[in-house]
Design a protein around this motif. Structure first.
Motif, PDB file in Angstrom:
ATOM      1  N   ARG A 185      10.328  71.928  37.781  1.00 19.13           N
ATOM      2  CA  ARG A 185       9.452  70.833  38.243  1.00 19.13           C
ATOM      3  C   ARG A 185       8.312  70.817  37.241  1.00 19.13           C
ATOM      4  NH1 ARG A 185      11.246  67.466  42.611  1.00 19.13           N
ATOM      5  NH2 ARG A 185       9.317  66.455  42.058  1.00 19.13           N
ATOM      6  N   LEU A 211      11.443  54.372  33.397  1.00 20.42           N
ATOM      7  CA  LEU A 211      10.969  55.616  33.988  1.00 20.42           C
ATOM      8  C   LEU A 211      11.614  55.959  35.330  1.00 20.42           C
ATOM      9  CD1 LEU A 211       7.139  55.932  33.328  1.00 20.42           C
ATOM     10  CD2 LEU A 211       9.063  56.556  31.906  1.00 20.42           C
ATOM     11  N   THR A 212      12.314  55.028  35.932  1.00 21.02           N
ATOM     12  CA  THR A 212      12.830  55.293  37.277  1.00 21.02           C
ATOM     13  C   THR A 212      14.333  55.059  37.331  1.00 21.02           C
ATOM     14  OG1 THR A 212      12.693  53.073  38.169  1.00 21.02           O
ATOM     15  CG2 THR A 212      10.657  54.352  38.139  1.00 21.02           C
ATOM     16  N   HIS A 213      14.925  55.330  38.488  1.00 20.16           N
ATOM     17  CA  HIS A 213      16.383  55.239  38.595  1.00 20.16           C
ATOM     18  C   HIS A 213      16.803  54.329  39.732  1.00 20.16           C
ATOM     19  CE1 HIS A 213      14.754  59.194  37.456  1.00 20.16           C
ATOM     20  NE2 HIS A 213      15.414  58.926  36.364  1.00 20.16           N
ATOM     21  N   LEU A 214      15.941  53.373  40.084  1.00 20.98           N
ATOM     22  CA  LEU A 214      16.327  52.385  41.081  1.00 20.98           C
ATOM     23  C   LEU A 214      16.941  51.188  40.345  1.00 20.98           C
ATOM     24  CD1 LEU A 214      13.254  52.556  43.490  1.00 20.98           C
ATOM     25  CD2 LEU A 214      15.495  53.621  43.760  1.00 20.98           C
ATOM     26  N   HIS A 273      12.907  48.102  39.074  1.00 18.35           N
ATOM     27  CA  HIS A 273      13.913  47.232  38.470  1.00 18.35           C
ATOM     28  C   HIS A 273      14.888  48.060  37.638  1.00 18.35           C
ATOM     29  CE1 HIS A 273      15.593  44.058  35.893  1.00 18.35           C
ATOM     30  NE2 HIS A 273      15.168  43.188  36.799  1.00 18.35           N
ATOM     31  N   TYR A 274      16.112  47.588  37.553  1.00 18.11           N
ATOM     32  CA  TYR A 274      17.132  48.277  36.771  1.00 18.11           C
ATOM     33  C   TYR A 274      16.669  48.578  35.347  1.00 18.11           C
ATOM     34  CZ  TYR A 274      21.267  49.004  33.975  1.00 18.11           C
ATOM     35  OH  TYR A 274      22.163  49.523  33.096  1.00 18.11           O
ATOM     36  N   TRP A 304      19.673  65.988  35.051  1.00 24.53           N
ATOM     37  CA  TRP A 304      18.723  65.021  35.623  1.00 24.53           C
ATOM     38  C   TRP A 304      17.450  65.054  34.814  1.00 24.53           C
ATOM     39  CZ3 TRP A 304      19.510  61.211  38.883  1.00 24.53           C
ATOM     40  CH2 TRP A 304      18.398  60.483  39.274  1.00 24.53           C
ATOM     41  N   HIS A 356       7.338  54.781  42.537  1.00 22.90           N
ATOM     42  CA  HIS A 356       6.782  56.117  42.746  1.00 22.90           C
ATOM     43  C   HIS A 356       6.007  56.146  44.059  1.00 22.90           C
ATOM     44  CE1 HIS A 356       7.236  55.732  38.328  1.00 22.90           C
ATOM     45  NE2 HIS A 356       7.560  57.018  38.377  1.00 22.90           N
ATOM     46  N   ILE A 402      27.471  50.218  40.456  1.00 25.18           N
ATOM     47  CA  ILE A 402      26.952  51.534  40.821  1.00 25.18           C
ATOM     48  C   ILE A 402      27.950  52.232  41.738  1.00 25.18           C
ATOM     49  CG2 ILE A 402      25.045  52.748  41.951  1.00 25.18           C
ATOM     50  CD1 ILE A 402      24.105  51.202  39.522  1.00 25.18           C
ATOM     51  N   ALA A 430       4.276  66.105  35.183  1.00 25.49           N
ATOM     52  CA  ALA A 430       4.141  64.904  34.365  1.00 25.49           C
ATOM     53  C   ALA A 430       4.973  63.796  34.981  1.00 25.49           C
ATOM     54  CB  ALA A 430       4.623  65.161  32.951  1.00 25.49           C
ATOM     55  N   GLU A 437      11.404  55.644  45.209  1.00 22.83           N
ATOM     56  CA  GLU A 437      12.556  56.495  44.903  1.00 22.83           C
ATOM     57  C   GLU A 437      12.245  57.906  45.398  1.00 22.83           C
ATOM     58  OE1 GLU A 437      13.892  56.428  40.819  1.00 22.83           O
ATOM     59  OE2 GLU A 437      14.908  58.348  41.067  1.00 22.83           O
ATOM     60  N   ARG A 483      10.319  61.389  29.737  1.00 20.40           N
ATOM     61  CA  ARG A 483      11.324  60.879  28.803  1.00 20.40           C
ATOM     62  C   ARG A 483      11.290  61.574  27.447  1.00 20.40           C
ATOM     63  NH1 ARG A 483      11.209  54.856  27.736  1.00 20.40           N
ATOM     64  NH2 ARG A 483       9.021  55.349  27.945  1.00 20.40           N
ATOM     65  N   LYS A 513      21.156  52.431  30.574  1.00 19.57           N
ATOM     66  CA  LYS A 513      20.243  51.294  30.468  1.00 19.57           C
ATOM     67  C   LYS A 513      20.252  50.776  29.041  1.00 19.57           C
ATOM     68  CE  LYS A 513      17.615  52.727  34.266  1.00 19.57           C
ATOM     69  NZ  LYS A 513      16.518  52.324  35.075  1.00 19.57           N
ATOM     70  N   ALA A 531      18.259  57.427  44.641  1.00 24.07           N
ATOM     71  CA  ALA A 531      18.357  56.933  43.269  1.00 24.07           C
ATOM     72  C   ALA A 531      19.496  55.913  43.220  1.00 24.07           C
ATOM     73  CB  ALA A 531      18.640  58.082  42.316  1.00 24.07           C
ATOM     74  N   PHE A 532      19.356  54.918  42.377  1.00 25.76           N
ATOM     75  CA  PHE A 532      20.346  53.843  42.179  1.00 25.76           C
ATOM     76  C   PHE A 532      20.436  52.871  43.360  1.00 25.76           C
ATOM     77  CE2 PHE A 532      22.033  57.725  40.015  1.00 25.76           C
ATOM     78  CZ  PHE A 532      21.561  57.391  38.753  1.00 25.76           C
ATOM     79  N   GLY A 550      11.518  61.669  46.216  1.00 24.68           N
ATOM     80  CA  GLY A 550      10.862  62.696  45.417  1.00 24.68           C
ATOM     81  C   GLY A 550      11.811  63.756  44.888  1.00 24.68           C
ATOM     82  N   PHE A 593      14.235  63.062  43.199  1.00 25.15           N
ATOM     83  CA  PHE A 593      14.604  62.593  41.876  1.00 25.15           C
ATOM     84  C   PHE A 593      13.405  62.274  41.000  1.00 25.15           C
ATOM     85  CE2 PHE A 593      17.824  61.095  44.928  1.00 25.15           C
ATOM     86  CZ  PHE A 593      18.907  61.812  44.468  1.00 25.15           C
ATOM     87  N   LEU A 594      12.334  61.792  41.613  1.00 24.20           N
ATOM     88  CA  LEU A 594      11.289  61.162  40.801  1.00 24.20           C
ATOM     89  C   LEU A 594       9.898  61.703  41.120  1.00 24.20           C
ATOM     90  CD1 LEU A 594      11.090  58.811  38.720  1.00 24.20           C
ATOM     91  CD2 LEU A 594      10.410  57.352  40.627  1.00 24.20           C
ATOM     92  N   PHE A 595       9.024  61.636  40.111  1.00 25.09           N
ATOM     93  CA  PHE A 595       7.607  61.914  40.282  1.00 25.09           C
ATOM     94  C   PHE A 595       7.067  61.054  41.428  1.00 25.09           C
ATOM     95  CE2 PHE A 595       3.162  61.212  39.395  1.00 25.09           C
ATOM     96  CZ  PHE A 595       2.710  62.410  38.906  1.00 25.09           C
ATOM     97  N   SER A 626       4.963  66.219  40.545  1.00 20.37           N
ATOM     98  CA  SER A 626       5.779  66.717  39.449  1.00 20.37           C
ATOM     99  C   SER A 626       7.097  65.966  39.377  1.00 20.37           C
ATOM    100  CB  SER A 626       6.060  68.212  39.664  1.00 20.37           C
ATOM    101  OG  SER A 626       6.662  68.414  40.916  1.00 20.37           O
ATOM    102  N   SER A 627       7.779  66.111  38.240  1.00 22.57           N
ATOM    103  CA  SER A 627       9.077  65.473  38.035  1.00 22.57           C
ATOM    104  C   SER A 627      10.151  66.543  37.910  1.00 22.57           C
ATOM    105  CB  SER A 627       9.068  64.654  36.747  1.00 22.57           C
ATOM    106  OG  SER A 627       8.163  63.601  36.833  1.00 22.57           O
ATOM    107  N   ARG A 628      11.355  66.179  38.328  1.00 19.74           N
ATOM    108  CA  ARG A 628      12.455  67.135  38.277  1.00 19.74           C
ATOM    109  C   ARG A 628      13.208  67.023  36.957  1.00 19.74           C
ATOM    110  NH1 ARG A 628      16.268  69.128  42.289  1.00 19.74           N
ATOM    111  NH2 ARG A 628      18.251  69.532  41.258  1.00 19.74           N
TER     112      ARG A 628
END
Lengths: 213, 393
Positions: free
Chosen positions: A183, B266-269, B261-262, A205, B172, B361, A186, B194, A190, A212, B225-226, B196, B198-200, A136-138
């Motif tokens: 949570r 979908l991610t925050h790294l 990558h920045y 979050w 992920h 950052i 998916a 990254e 976005r 970006k 993250a970051f 968990g 923060f991320l799926f 899951s995603s937060r």
């Protein structure tokens, strides 16, 4: 969530006549820190922790005083045991444990020992309640502290056909705000994040997406 | 021609497509292929077709009823119960026509890579269509239907009795592969991702170390993250070197998701191309040092398909074939011309990103420190074993 859903049912116990030495061995082998003491009817009559037993053990500097270890644990056990019932809520049990500064609660049914929960079990439950044990995603949203906010945000999630694993609502450090933490089942959240922002909510979050370029 | 490296590609791999808007877009394969072609780094005699994995091969890992459900969903049958039972028909993994076939072709690509290495004398093989690391035994998850890496690992276990090290640098957590071999002491998994928090998918904690006989053969490095290049690469290098020395595999399989990558949406790294040139470099070195060169690389995530993935994935092939000097030149004009009209963003003109192309950052030091600690925690069982061995000597 009730205690009978998370308690350990296969409880390791001892009897009042067991020696301190044996009890120590059991706890070491089973890697546990609390040993409920029951009588022949399976009723809880006491409990010892690893600390109680160590208090009763000789110092490592006095190797020759081992005779105490042969004494029965009924001499050192605590007899006014705090217990809980299988249908108590998890949060109630956590409260009892923090209030009384204890780290385990035997669970009784009609006087008989049927289970036990410890701090570790409660922490596992916290992980479960926050849904962090499933893919899951937060998603964290700050909302006004008034009625209907959870429903409104959840509605947007529903419109995106997303399944919610868990939802937490907690007070923000600002009085007029609350924080919702979901949570969501998916990987790509976005679109739903954008939709929530569009409706004027503050998404805490995932953050910095706009950074970006 | 020396049999150094094989490149797997079949047009069928492009048919793994959920919808026009879905972030998982296999046009990445075309863009990479074309970029390598334009720098004259890919000969037609180095390209091998994928194949379609058979049902028996899929069932090396996947449950029978799951495979049947995927087949039915491929033909348009998709009851809402499939969502909860099989993870099919969700927003992440919607069903599409011929989904089973498309997913089986991705798996077959990785199996073809395995056979080229074990039977046809190739040292390295690359299947960029693979790397679908979220697929579970009985459930689709996170854009992944069949888990090509899990199937390939089980295939190598049975057919070649190989000890396999799986290294996953996708942003992920490589959960599908980890859980598939959680009890297996002959398969070691290492995933950097990254965190968990923060991320799926949320898993991939340091304390997920394997179970039963497989205890001690699962390693996780959840990064803050970051996290930026230096901290990412330090964590990668340290954990990879320690784990490979400890496990001593017969073959290394790397999952090369390019979403840390920045630019990745979908991610925050906050990695840059520097990371993507170094990842295959170290894998290459260690494959030679420990596995007589046996190295299978697959793709994975990567959702900035214009600016990040083609350069990152081409870099793997350039490393495999010893042609990294190409990256000293700019990206060929012919590639830019072919794709710039279609691309919604400005295409990159160099192989490396420009200095300071993203804002500074905050909390960089804290992030670096935390990552250092995470690596130490993750590798603790290895250090403990080393200490024990020293004591015995």
């Amino acid at each position: 969530m009730r205690l009978n859903e998370i308690m350990i049912k296969d409880v390791i116990t001892s009897t009042p006549g067991t020696t301190i030495k044996t009890a120590l061995t059991i706890m070491e082998e089973k890697r546990i820190r609390h040993l409920p003491i029951v009588n022949e009817l399976d009723e809880i009559i006491g409990i010892v922790s690893d600390r109680d037993l160590r208090d009763a053990s000789p110092s490592r500097f006095e190797k020759d005083c081992n005779q105490h270890l042969e004494k029965p644990i009924k001499n050192v056990m605590i007899t006014d045991v705090l217990t809980a019932f299988p249908n108590d809520f998890v949060e109630e049990a956590s409260n009892i444990m923090t209030e009384n500064q204890i780290s385990c609660l035997p669970i009784e049914d009609d006087g008989k020992l049927i289970g036990i929960i410890t701090e570790t079990d409660l922490l596992h439950t916290l992980v479960k309640l926050t849904g962090a044990d499933l893919p899951s995603s937060r998603l964290e949203v700050e909302v006004d502290n008034k009625s209907g906010m959870l429903a409104s945000v959840a509605q947007i999630i529903k419109e995106h056909h997303l399944n919610i694993h868990s939802a937490l609502v907690y007070p923000s450090f600002k009085d007029d705000k609350k924080v919702l933490v979901f949570r969501i089942q998916a990987m790509n959240i976005r679109p739903v994040t954008e939709a929530i922002k569009k409706q004027g909510y503050k998404v805490v979050w995932p953050t910095n997406l706009e950074m970006k370029v | 021609m020396k049999k150094d490296a094989a490149y797997i590609f079949s047009p069928e791999q492009l048919t793994y497509k959920f919808s026009e808007e879905h972030p998982f877009n296999q046009k990445r394969l075309l863009l990479t292929h074309d970029l390598l072609h334009k720098v004259s780094a890919l000969d037609s005699n180095q390209i091998f077709p994928a194949r379609k994995a058979t049902d028996e091969e899929l069932k090396l890992v996947h449950d029978k009823d799951y495979v049947e459900a995927v087949k039915k969903a491929s033909e348009g049958y998709n009851p809402s119960s499939y969502k909860t039972t099989y993870g099919i028909g969700t927003d992440d993994t919607p069903s599409f026509l011929k989904m089973h076939d498309a997913a089986a072709w991705l798996v077959g690509g990785t199996l073809a890579a395995v056979d080229l290495v074990f039977e046809h004398g190739y040292k390295h093989a690359l299947n960029l269509g693979g790397g679908l690391h979220h697929g579970f035994r009985g459930k689709a998850s996170g854009f992944c239907v069949y888990n090509d890496s899990s199937i390939a690992i089980e295939y190598m276990r049975r057919k070649y009795k190989a000890k396999v090290l799986y290294v996953d640098t996708d942003a992920h957590h490589g959960d599908g592969v980890q859980w598939a071999f959680y009890n297996d002491p002959n398969v070691c998994t290492l995933s950097l991702h990254e965190s968990g928090r923060f991320l799926f998918p949320g898993t991939g904690h340091v304390n997920e170390r394997g179970h039963g006989e497989g205890s001690g053969y699962s390693f996780n490095v959840p990064l803050e993250a970051f996290t930026e290049d230096d901290s990412f690469l330090e964590s990668y290098e340290k954990s990879f070197r320690e784990v490979v020395e400890y496990f001593r595999p017969d073959v290394i399989i790397t999952q090369n998701g390019a979403d840390a990558h920045y630019y990745d949406p979908l991610t925050h790294l906050c990695g840059t191309m520097k990371t993507y040139h170094y990842i295959p470099k170290l894998a290459h070195e260690l494959a030679h040092q420990y596995c007589e060169g046996r190295w299978i690389a697959v793709g994975g995530g990567g959702y900035d398909i214009w600016r990040v993935v083609p350069r990152a994935w081409a870099a793997i092939w350039l490393e495999m074939t010893g042609k990294t000097s190409v990256t000293k030149n700019p990206i060929p004009e012919s590639w830019l011309q072919r794709w710039s009209k279609e691309a919604p963003v400005d295409l990159p003109i160099h192989w490396y990103d420009e200095e300071n192309f993203y804002p500074e950052i905050p909390r960089k030091q804290e992030i670096t420190k935390k990552n250092e600690r995470t690596v130490l925690k993750s590798l603790k069982p290895i250090y403990d074993t080393e200490n024990e061995n020293k004591m015995q000597l």
